[in-house]
Design a protein around this motif. Sequence first.
Motif, mmCIF file in Angstrom:
data_model
loop_
_atom_site.group_PDB
_atom_site.id
_atom_site.type_symbol
_atom_site.label_atom_id
_atom_site.label_comp_id
_atom_site.label_asym_id
_atom_site.label_seq_id
_atom_site.Cartn_x
_atom_site.Cartn_y
_atom_site.Cartn_z
ATOM 1 N N UNK A 81 0.827 -1.217 0.000
ATOM 2 C CA UNK A 81 0.000 0.000 0.000
ATOM 3 C C UNK A 81 0.859 1.264 0.000
ATOM 4 N N UNK A 82 1.950 1.259 0.757
ATOM 5 C CA UNK A 82 2.833 2.434 0.771
ATOM 6 C C UNK A 82 3.382 2.685 -0.627
ATOM 7 N N UNK A 137 2.929 6.076 -5.808
ATOM 8 C CA UNK A 137 2.751 6.202 -7.241
ATOM 9 C C UNK A 137 3.240 5.039 -8.075
ATOM 10 N N UNK A 138 3.709 3.972 -7.449
ATOM 11 C CA UNK A 138 4.133 2.815 -8.232
ATOM 12 C C UNK A 138 2.919 2.123 -8.854
ATOM 13 N N UNK A 139 3.146 1.494 -9.992
ATOM 14 C CA UNK A 139 2.086 0.735 -10.647
ATOM 15 C C UNK A 139 1.692 -0.448 -9.773
ATOM 16 N N UNK A 181 6.954 -6.065 -5.426
ATOM 17 C CA UNK A 181 7.783 -5.757 -4.261
ATOM 18 C C UNK A 181 7.261 -6.471 -3.018
ATOM 19 N N UNK A 182 5.939 -6.503 -2.870
ATOM 20 C CA UNK A 182 5.351 -7.224 -1.745
ATOM 21 C C UNK A 182 5.649 -8.710 -1.800
ATOM 22 N N UNK A 183 5.522 -9.307 -2.982
ATOM 23 C CA UNK A 183 5.815 -10.734 -3.141
ATOM 24 C C UNK A 183 7.292 -11.018 -2.908
ATOM 25 N N UNK A 184 8.153 -10.115 -3.371
ATOM 26 C CA UNK A 184 9.594 -10.321 -3.158
ATOM 27 C C UNK A 184 9.903 -10.304 -1.663
ATOM 28 N N UNK A 185 9.312 -9.353 -0.943
ATOM 29 C CA UNK A 185 9.522 -9.335 0.505
ATOM 30 C C UNK A 185 8.963 -10.603 1.141
ATOM 31 N N UNK A 186 7.736 -10.965 0.768
ATOM 32 C CA UNK A 186 7.074 -12.107 1.401
ATOM 33 C C UNK A 186 7.857 -13.401 1.221
ATOM 34 N N UNK A 187 8.448 -13.584 0.053
ATOM 35 C CA UNK A 187 9.115 -14.852 -0.223
ATOM 36 C C UNK A 187 10.633 -14.773 -0.157
ATOM 37 N N UNK A 188 11.149 -13.666 0.359
ATOM 38 C CA UNK A 188 12.595 -13.628 0.582
ATOM 39 C C UNK A 188 12.935 -14.591 1.711
ATOM 40 N N UNK A 189 14.099 -15.181 1.632
ATOM 41 C CA UNK A 189 14.449 -16.269 2.544
ATOM 42 C C UNK A 189 14.426 -15.843 4.014
ATOM 43 N N UNK A 222 -2.897 11.351 -6.373
ATOM 44 C CA UNK A 222 -4.117 10.693 -6.847
ATOM 45 C C UNK A 222 -4.196 9.234 -6.435
ATOM 46 N N UNK A 223 -3.109 8.619 -6.001
ATOM 47 C CA UNK A 223 -3.128 7.205 -5.622
ATOM 48 C C UNK A 223 -3.594 6.978 -4.208
#
Length: 124
Positions: A58-59, A64-66, A73-81, A119-120
């Motif tokens: 959400x941040x 403004x990220x797509x 980025x969320x998935x990369x964090x979630x599945x980082x070792x 706007x986001x």
Amino acid sequence: GELVGAVSFLGTAHPTGYPLFCLAGRLFVALIPFVSPAFAVNIASASFSALAVGTLTMILRWRGLAHSAALSAGWILAFSETFWRQADVAEVYGMSLASALLAVGTGVCSVCVSKVSCSNNPFA
């Protein structure tokens, strides 16, 4: 071990104590009485870690990220070792990261609310 015992008996773990984690973990133990306290505390830790991943996503959206970039980025964090290893055991790291990201998100949200051009932001 130590944190599960502290949560079960509303005690303090080692010197820093992690009182917020102990109280929140106790809430999970009380709300899920049909599982062992250790499993309930593990669920609490995983829930806080999931909250951290969602907050990061959400941040990034507010900045403004797509959608695809923020979700990636969320998935990369979630599945980082390292994150994954700490998310599914009774540890305070998920709650600590969720707290830090919620604080950052509050700041980002307040900046976006004060600007018309953000706007986001769903709150603007």
